[in-house]
Design a protein around this motif. Structure first.
Motif, PDB file in Angstrom:
ATOM      1  N   ASP A   1      41.213  42.965  66.961  1.00  0.00           N
ATOM      2  CA  ASP A   1      41.568  42.633  65.585  1.00  0.00           C
ATOM      3  C   ASP A   1      42.362  43.781  64.995  1.00  0.00           C
ATOM      4  N   VAL A   2      43.400  43.425  64.271  1.00  0.00           N
ATOM      5  CA  VAL A   2      44.164  44.415  63.500  1.00  0.00           C
ATOM      6  C   VAL A   2      44.272  43.867  62.077  1.00  0.00           C
ATOM      7  N   PRO A   3      43.604  44.489  61.106  1.00  0.00           N
ATOM      8  CA  PRO A   3      43.681  43.973  59.734  1.00  0.00           C
ATOM      9  C   PRO A   3      45.096  44.144  59.176  1.00  0.00           C
TER      10      PRO A   3
ATOM     11  N   ARG B   1      56.046  35.996  71.899  1.00  0.00           N
ATOM     12  CA  ARG B   1      56.297  34.651  72.425  1.00  0.00           C
ATOM     13  C   ARG B   1      57.283  34.658  73.578  1.00  0.00           C
ATOM     14  N   PHE B   2      57.284  35.729  74.352  1.00  0.00           N
ATOM     15  CA  PHE B   2      58.089  35.782  75.573  1.00  0.00           C
ATOM     16  C   PHE B   2      57.378  35.053  76.715  1.00  0.00           C
ATOM     17  N   TRP B   3      56.045  35.152  76.730  1.00  0.00           N
ATOM     18  CA  TRP B   3      55.225  34.471  77.727  1.00  0.00           C
ATOM     19  C   TRP B   3      54.113  33.715  77.011  1.00  0.00           C
ATOM     20  N   ASP B   4      53.764  32.567  77.568  1.00  0.00           N
ATOM     21  CA  ASP B   4      52.624  31.824  77.042  1.00  0.00           C
ATOM     22  C   ASP B   4      51.364  32.270  77.778  1.00  0.00           C
ATOM     23  N   TYR B   5      50.229  32.060  77.164  1.00  0.00           N
ATOM     24  CA  TYR B   5      48.955  32.466  77.760  1.00  0.00           C
ATOM     25  C   TYR B   5      48.176  31.224  78.186  1.00  0.00           C
ATOM     26  N   GLN B   6      47.275  31.422  79.148  1.00  0.00           N
ATOM     27  CA  GLN B   6      46.559  30.291  79.724  1.00  0.00           C
ATOM     28  C   GLN B   6      45.256  29.966  78.995  1.00  0.00           C
ATOM     29  N   ALA B   7      44.683  30.939  78.328  1.00  0.00           N
ATOM     30  CA  ALA B   7      43.406  30.692  77.657  1.00  0.00           C
ATOM     31  C   ALA B   7      43.258  31.655  76.490  1.00  0.00           C
ATOM     32  N   GLY B   8      42.378  31.296  75.568  1.00  0.00           N
ATOM     33  CA  GLY B   8      42.126  32.150  74.421  1.00  0.00           C
ATOM     34  C   GLY B   8      42.880  31.688  73.189  1.00  0.00           C
ATOM     35  N   ASN B   9      42.872  32.533  72.181  1.00  0.00           N
ATOM     36  CA  ASN B   9      43.497  32.182  70.906  1.00  0.00           C
ATOM     37  C   ASN B   9      44.077  33.438  70.260  1.00  0.00           C
ATOM     38  N   VAL B  10      45.271  33.289  69.703  1.00  0.00           N
ATOM     39  CA  VAL B  10      45.945  34.370  68.991  1.00  0.00           C
ATOM     40  C   VAL B  10      46.373  33.818  67.636  1.00  0.00           C
ATOM     41  N   THR B  11      46.002  34.512  66.560  1.00  0.00           N
ATOM     42  CA  THR B  11      46.419  34.070  65.227  1.00  0.00           C
ATOM     43  C   THR B  11      47.069  35.220  64.474  1.00  0.00           C
ATOM     44  N   ILE B  12      48.032  34.856  63.657  1.00  0.00           N
ATOM     45  CA  ILE B  12      48.685  35.797  62.737  1.00  0.00           C
ATOM     46  C   ILE B  12      48.412  35.296  61.330  1.00  0.00           C
ATOM     47  N   GLY B  13      47.640  36.051  60.569  1.00  0.00           N
ATOM     48  CA  GLY B  13      47.287  35.600  59.225  1.00  0.00           C
ATOM     49  C   GLY B  13      46.565  34.273  59.231  1.00  0.00           C
ATOM     50  N   GLY B  14      45.788  34.013  60.285  1.00  0.00           N
ATOM     51  CA  GLY B  14      45.041  32.760  60.379  1.00  0.00           C
ATOM     52  C   GLY B  14      45.838  31.608  60.964  1.00  0.00           C
ATOM     53  N   VAL B  15      47.143  31.789  61.222  1.00  0.00           N
ATOM     54  CA  VAL B  15      47.988  30.727  61.780  1.00  0.00           C
ATOM     55  C   VAL B  15      48.052  30.911  63.292  1.00  0.00           C
ATOM     56  N   PRO B  16      47.688  29.895  64.080  1.00  0.00           N
ATOM     57  CA  PRO B  16      47.779  30.035  65.544  1.00  0.00           C
ATOM     58  C   PRO B  16      49.201  30.386  65.971  1.00  0.00           C
ATOM     59  N   LEU B  17      49.311  31.346  66.859  1.00  0.00           N
ATOM     60  CA  LEU B  17      50.630  31.797  67.313  1.00  0.00           C
ATOM     61  C   LEU B  17      51.414  30.664  67.963  1.00  0.00           C
ATOM     62  N   ARG B  18      50.730  29.789  68.674  1.00  0.00           N
ATOM     63  CA  ARG B  18      51.410  28.680  69.348  1.00  0.00           C
ATOM     64  C   ARG B  18      51.981  27.665  68.372  1.00  0.00           C
TER      65      ARG B  18
ATOM     66  N   SER C   1      50.757  33.668  55.207  1.00  0.00           N
ATOM     67  CA  SER C   1      50.792  34.371  53.916  1.00  0.00           C
ATOM     68  C   SER C   1      50.223  35.786  54.019  1.00  0.00           C
ATOM     69  N   ARG C   2      49.557  36.090  55.120  1.00  0.00           N
ATOM     70  CA  ARG C   2      49.080  37.447  55.365  1.00  0.00           C
ATOM     71  C   ARG C   2      49.388  37.782  56.833  1.00  0.00           C
ATOM     72  N   PHE C   3      49.198  39.061  57.192  1.00  0.00           N
ATOM     73  CA  PHE C   3      49.733  39.490  58.482  1.00  0.00           C
ATOM     74  C   PHE C   3      48.722  40.306  59.284  1.00  0.00           C
ATOM     75  N   ASP C   4      47.479  39.852  59.290  1.00  0.00           N
ATOM     76  CA  ASP C   4      46.499  40.428  60.194  1.00  0.00           C
ATOM     77  C   ASP C   4      46.594  39.725  61.549  1.00  0.00           C
ATOM     78  N   ILE C   5      46.185  40.410  62.610  1.00  0.00           N
ATOM     79  CA  ILE C   5      46.249  39.869  63.971  1.00  0.00           C
ATOM     80  C   ILE C   5      44.830  39.742  64.505  1.00  0.00           C
ATOM     81  N   ALA C   6      44.507  38.538  65.018  1.00  0.00           N
ATOM     82  CA  ALA C   6      43.189  38.298  65.612  1.00  0.00           C
ATOM     83  C   ALA C   6      43.379  37.670  66.989  1.00  0.00           C
ATOM     84  N   ILE C   7      42.761  38.260  67.994  1.00  0.00           N
ATOM     85  CA  ILE C   7      42.888  37.775  69.381  1.00  0.00           C
ATOM     86  C   ILE C   7      41.482  37.575  69.926  1.00  0.00           C
ATOM     87  N   ARG C   8      41.242  36.396  70.521  1.00  0.00           N
ATOM     88  CA  ARG C   8      39.936  36.072  71.063  1.00  0.00           C
ATOM     89  C   ARG C   8      40.085  35.477  72.474  1.00  0.00           C
ATOM     90  N   GLY C   9      39.422  36.122  73.442  1.00  0.00           N
ATOM     91  CA  GLY C   9      39.361  35.586  74.803  1.00  0.00           C
ATOM     92  C   GLY C   9      40.726  35.376  75.448  1.00  0.00           C
TER      93      GLY C   9
END
Length: 561
Positions: free
Chosen positions: A361-363, A387-404, A334-342
């Motif tokens: 972080d990108v608000p 989503r061209f490549w998967d990542y081995q560790a960490g977390n990526v969310t778009i608007g709080g929703v995990p990218l995976r 429902s929102r479109f901020d980007i948060a990436i951790r590790g």
């Protein structure tokens, strides 16, 4: 053998049409053999009747001969029509199936393949598979069925001659084709491989002709292509020789079988259990029966090339996608901020980390500029987000929703991408714009061009929106191509904007025109910009530098220009 079974499985959707073609093939073979056998019987019977040795009923066999002649002609036409129609349907199904299997592999699993090689597999290798049904499967099944029927029919008149026919058909329809397939396997594989390399070399030559001309490398490339052409000719020549050998052996087998059958029928003729007209009928039947197996040596010789092409296709589609889709995709955020951790990503188990513990972080509606040397991880970040490549560790969310949790199509639907290398199809401006929104009206297309500061340029073209852009946009300047990509992004109207070196390689005026379009495009959108240009970074809310896959708070001076 496994490859052949996989091809048979792909034929299943068109099974009724394939069986109809085989049935018509059997009918044509039987009509042709019946015509010759009946004609032999009729001519011999008429000769004996003319000498008063035996009575004959004229009208029924004469009518049957005319009927078989018409059936053979009409049946052959229908057989060609149905088998080719089935082949075209099968090839169309194979191309769609192949494209659907390739799509999840792009771009990660396809980037190691040359473009010309992929084109060869999509076109040339699929075309080679037409031999599987048209030249191998249908003739083989038809030969087995018609051969069994003809041997059974001949056994009613002379069982020893039927055994001789069965032996001859086995040699000509099984032994010689299998030997042809084994001898043709190596040149068939060679022909498929060399043909693919030749297509790739030709594609590279045409695409790089300008650079090759400047560097004086055209002759070297042409010499390499000539060498591949000679190698292909050598493989095809060997295949042709094998075809001639197989045809000759089949003809010799037919002649020897006829001679043997005649010898075996002499005792029955002397014992009056076989009449003269029946002997002539049986002789013509034996000779004509080899029509059923005549195509098989060449067909089985081509089978090696066909299976080699199939293996190339299956080897491509059997690759596992780089990204595993979720069983049930999450709903749109429902929102479109980007948060990436590790975030950690590498492209192979032994490769160095392209991203190594990245945090950023990108608000929503914010603008982040990213700089860094080549190989710092900038493109890898976009590969993860798209989503061209998967990542081995960490977390990526778009608007709080995990990218995976988002399936690939849903995730990519959140982005508009403007890159340094914008692919433009060799089509009109209208068609290239409608990639972003196929239902867009002319008014919406013109509005997008105006917002991208390209409307005046397009209006100056004689054909306006119908102007052809050429191969890879060759008829447009670099700045015009980028602005066309910006117009696409306006039409797509996605909430997140990914900009990958959008002004790289442009002169100052073109760069300013592109930046003007981007400023309008970034309004209200979450934006991530990769660049080395200071001018492009002025509109960013924050700028970070990537180094060895990690983020630094401020870009070094050497990273900008």
């Amino acid at each position: 053998m496994r490859t052949a079974w996989r091809l048979l499985a792909l034929c299943r959707p068109h099974l009724p049409l394939l069986l109809a073609g085989i049935a018509l093939n059997v009918g044509v073979v039987l009509a042709n053999v019946g015509l010759l056998a009946l004609a032999g019987w009729f001519i011999t019977a008429m000769a004996l009747a003319g000498q008063g040795l035996a009575p004959i009923e004229y009208f029924a066999p004469a009518a049957a001969i005319r009927g078989l002649a018409l059936l053979r002609t009409g049946g052959r036409y229908l057989e060609r029509l149905v088998t080719h129609e089935a082949t075209f349907h099968l090839l169309a199904t194979l191309r769609v199936w192949l494209y659907r299997r390739l799509e999840p592999l792009a771009p990660a699993r396809l980037q190691t393949h040359r473009g010309g090689d992929l084109l060869s597999r999509l076109r040339s290798d699929v075309d080679s598979l037409e031999n599987f049904y048209l030249r191998v499967l249908a003739p083989t099944v038809a030969a087995v069925l018609s051969g069994l029927l003809l041997v059974a029919f001949l056994a009613l008149y002379d069982p020893p001659a039927a055994v001789a026919l069965a032996l001859g058909l086995t040699i000509a329809g099984l032994c010689i084709p299998v030997a042809s397939e084994r001898m043709g396997r190596a040149p068939g594989r060679r022909a498929v491989a060399v043909r693919a390399d030749l297509r790739s070399d030709m594609t590279d030559l045409l695409r790089g002709l300008g650079d090759l001309t400047v560097c004086g490398g055209v002759e070297d490339r042409a010499a390499a292509i000539r060498a591949r052409g000679q190698a292909l000719t050598a493989a095809q020549r060997r295949q042709a020789r094998l075809g001639i050998l197989g045809g000759g052996l089949s003809g010799a087998t037919a002649t020897l079988t006829l001679a043997g059958a005649l010898c075996l029928m002499v005792p029955a003729l002397r014992a009056a259990t076989l009449t003269g007209p029946e002997l002539a009928m049986a002789a013509f039947l034996v000779l004509a029966a080899f029509e059923a197996v005549a195509p098989l040596p060449a067909a089985f010789q081509a089978l090696g090339e066909t299976l080699a092409a199939a293996r190339r296709i299956f080897a491509l589609v059997d690759a596992a996608p780089a990204v595993t889709e979720p069983r049930q995709g999450a709903p749109l955020p429902s929102r479109f901020d980007i948060a990436i951790r590790g975030l950690r990503l590498r492209y192979a188990e032994t490769a160095p980390w392209a991203l190594d513990g990245l945090d950023l972080d990108v608000p929503e509606g914010g603008r982040l500029g990213i700089v860094g040397a080549s190989g710092a991880g900038k493109t890898s970040l976009f590969n993860v987000l798209l989503r061209f490549w998967d990542y081995q560790a960490g977390n990526v969310t778009i608007g709080g929703v995990p990218l995976r949790d988002l399936d690939g199509d849903t995730a990519r639907g959140l982005y508009s991408v403007v890159a340094q290398h914008t692919h433009l199809f060799n089509a009109s401006i209208r068609d290239n714009l409608r990639i972003a929104r196929p239902e867009a009206s002319p008014a919406e297309l013109h509005a997008a061009l105006r917002r991208a500061h390209l409307a005046d340029t397009v209006a100056a073209f004689d054909d306006d929106l119908d102007t052809m852009v050429g191969e890879n946009g060759a008829r447009l300047s670099g700045g015009q191509a980028r602005r066309l990509a910006i117009a696409r992004a306006f039409l797509r109207d996605a909430p997140i904007l990914l900009l990958d070196e959008p002004t790289e390689g442009l002169d100052a005026d073109s760069e300013q025109a592109v930046l003007d379009g981007l400023r309008a495009l970034m309004v209200g959108r979450t934006t991530v910009l990769i660049t080395h240009r200071r001018a492009a970074l002025r509109d960013m809310d924050a700028v970070i530098s990537l180094s060895a896959g990690k983020a630094c708070s401020a870009p070094p001076d050497w990273a900008l220009r």
